[in-house]
Design an enzyme around this catalytic site. Sequence first.
Site, short mmCIF file in Angstrom:
data_model
loop_
_atom_site.label_atom_id
_atom_site.label_comp_id
_atom_site.label_asym_id
_atom_site.label_seq_id
_atom_site.Cartn_x
_atom_site.Cartn_y
_atom_site.Cartn_z
N SER A 18 20.11 43.24 21.23
CA SER A 18 19.80 43.51 22.64
C SER A 18 19.40 42.19 23.27
O SER A 18 18.94 41.27 22.55
CB SER A 18 18.64 44.50 22.73
OG SER A 18 18.06 44.48 24.03
N TYR B 268 10.17 48.19 20.63
CA TYR B 268 11.62 47.93 20.75
C TYR B 268 11.91 46.43 20.75
O TYR B 268 12.78 45.95 20.02
CB TYR B 268 12.13 48.57 22.05
CG TYR B 268 13.62 48.48 22.23
CD1 TYR B 268 14.47 49.42 21.64
CD2 TYR B 268 14.20 47.48 23.01
CE1 TYR B 268 15.85 49.35 21.82
CE2 TYR B 268 15.57 47.39 23.19
CZ TYR B 268 16.40 48.34 22.60
OH TYR B 268 17.76 48.27 22.76
P1 NAP Z 1 22.37 56.21 22.66
O1 NAP Z 1 23.52 56.68 23.49
O2 NAP Z 1 21.06 56.87 22.78
O3 NAP Z 1 22.84 56.20 21.15
C1 NAP Z 1 21.96 55.98 20.08
C2 NAP Z 1 22.63 56.43 18.81
O4 NAP Z 1 21.77 56.15 17.70
C3 NAP Z 1 22.92 57.92 18.78
O5 NAP Z 1 24.22 58.11 18.25
C4 NAP Z 1 21.89 58.47 17.81
O6 NAP Z 1 22.35 59.62 17.09
C5 NAP Z 1 21.76 57.30 16.89
N1 NAP Z 1 20.53 57.37 16.09
C6 NAP Z 1 19.24 57.41 16.51
N2 NAP Z 1 18.41 57.47 15.46
C7 NAP Z 1 19.19 57.46 14.34
C8 NAP Z 1 18.93 57.49 12.95
N3 NAP Z 1 17.67 57.56 12.48
N4 NAP Z 1 19.98 57.45 12.11
C9 NAP Z 1 21.25 57.40 12.54
N5 NAP Z 1 21.56 57.36 13.86
C10 NAP Z 1 20.54 57.40 14.73
O7 NAP Z 1 22.07 54.67 22.96
P2 NAP Z 1 23.01 53.38 23.08
O8 NAP Z 1 22.66 52.73 24.35
O9 NAP Z 1 24.43 53.70 22.79
O10 NAP Z 1 22.37 52.49 21.92
C11 NAP Z 1 23.11 51.99 20.82
C12 NAP Z 1 22.53 50.66 20.38
O11 NAP Z 1 22.68 49.71 21.43
C13 NAP Z 1 21.03 50.70 20.05
O12 NAP Z 1 20.79 49.88 18.91
C14 NAP Z 1 20.40 50.08 21.28
O13 NAP Z 1 19.17 49.47 21.00
C15 NAP Z 1 21.46 49.05 21.65
N6 NAP Z 1 21.36 48.59 23.05
C16 NAP Z 1 21.63 49.42 24.08
C17 NAP Z 1 21.53 48.93 25.38
C18 NAP Z 1 21.83 49.77 26.59
O14 NAP Z 1 21.63 49.27 27.70
N7 NAP Z 1 22.33 50.98 26.46
C19 NAP Z 1 21.15 47.60 25.61
C20 NAP Z 1 20.88 46.79 24.51
C21 NAP Z 1 20.99 47.29 23.24
P3 NAP Z 1 21.99 61.14 17.55
O15 NAP Z 1 22.56 61.30 18.94
O16 NAP Z 1 22.67 61.99 16.51
O17 NAP Z 1 20.48 61.22 17.55
#
Ligand code: NAP
Length: 279
Positions: free
Chosen positions: A164, A177
């Site tokens: 991130s 985080y």
């Molecule tokens: P998201 O839509 O909430 O997706 C998160 C995913 O992680 C979901 O598929 C969830 O599965 C899974 N997850 C959570 N806890 C878990 C566990 N214990 N074991 C296995 N899977 C687990 O969020 P996203 O934005 O796509 O985030 C994905 C990654 O990108 C994260 O690492 C986040 O920190 C990073 N990121 C996102 C952003 C942003 O702006 N969106 C920015 C920087 C970094 P379930 O749905 O089955 O719970």
Amino acid sequence: MGTSVSVDGQITAFPLLRGQKALVTGANSGIGKATAIGLGRMGADVVVNYVADRDAAEKVVQEIESLGVRAYAHEADVSSEDQVVGMVSRMVEELGTIDILVANAGLQRDAPLTDMTVDQWHKVLDVNLTGQFLCAREAAKEFLRRGVVPEVSSSAGKIICMSSVHQIIPWAGHVNYAASKGGVLMLMQTLAQELAPHRIRVNAVAPGAIRTPINRSAWDTPEAEASLLSLIPYRRVGEPEDIARAVAVLASDLLDYVVGSTLYVDGGMTLFPGFATGG
Ligand code: NAP
């Protein structure tokens, strides 16, 4: 063969990853979902990891299979050692090996410091940092066992850590985080240094603000989106496919000499936009 990107930003073709086997954690939602589908479009077979929403994971599997490659969903909590070991060993049994790990699963449990519970602290560190360690460790064991297969890829394996911008931008109210992502930076660089002599490439993608459920409150009203855009020089919120394309190219042999790098995919968020007019 090359890669083409359509006007709506989809990776449209060309199997740069043909014959490779990819594991994407947290692949039933947001960035992980787009990445799993993107890797499938590039010719990889894909394991779609999820922890809670099986229906969503099965829909991603169907979409990937419709591209003519193999896929299956696997429920596992990435913070559980046993479950991660089981997930990777099933993948080796069913698909033969693993070539690409995208350690993407992550979550937020936000609170001001004085309200943050130790459970909130541990949950975020366990999933975002320990989860990446466990998945990287199990994937690396298989990369080391198999070695380079030149017909498949010039490296023995690729690990892409989903970090991130908060691996370098402090974030008040989100200390768990930000600490987890700061840890991912050093995890990634140390693993890259340790594994590079074995022809294993470890890198990170660091998204800025991407439109997914994790940060809905930051973009789902016009006021919130306007405030968010003031932090983004490129003046648009990112889409999951922006990250999927970066991961796919980073995983391919096109970037075979990229080792231990973070690719920021953030519309310029890390350019200190507050200094555009001040300072
Ligand atoms: P998201 O839509 O909430 O997706 C998160 C995913 O992680 C979901 O598929 C969830 O599965 C899974 N997850 C959570 N806890 C878990 C566990 N214990 N074991 C296995 N899977 C687990 O969020 P996203 O934005 O796509 O985030 C994905 C990654 O990108 C994260 O690492 C986040 O920190 C990073 N990121 C996102 C952003 C942003 O702006 N969106 C920015 C920087 C970094 P379930 O749905 O089955 O719970």
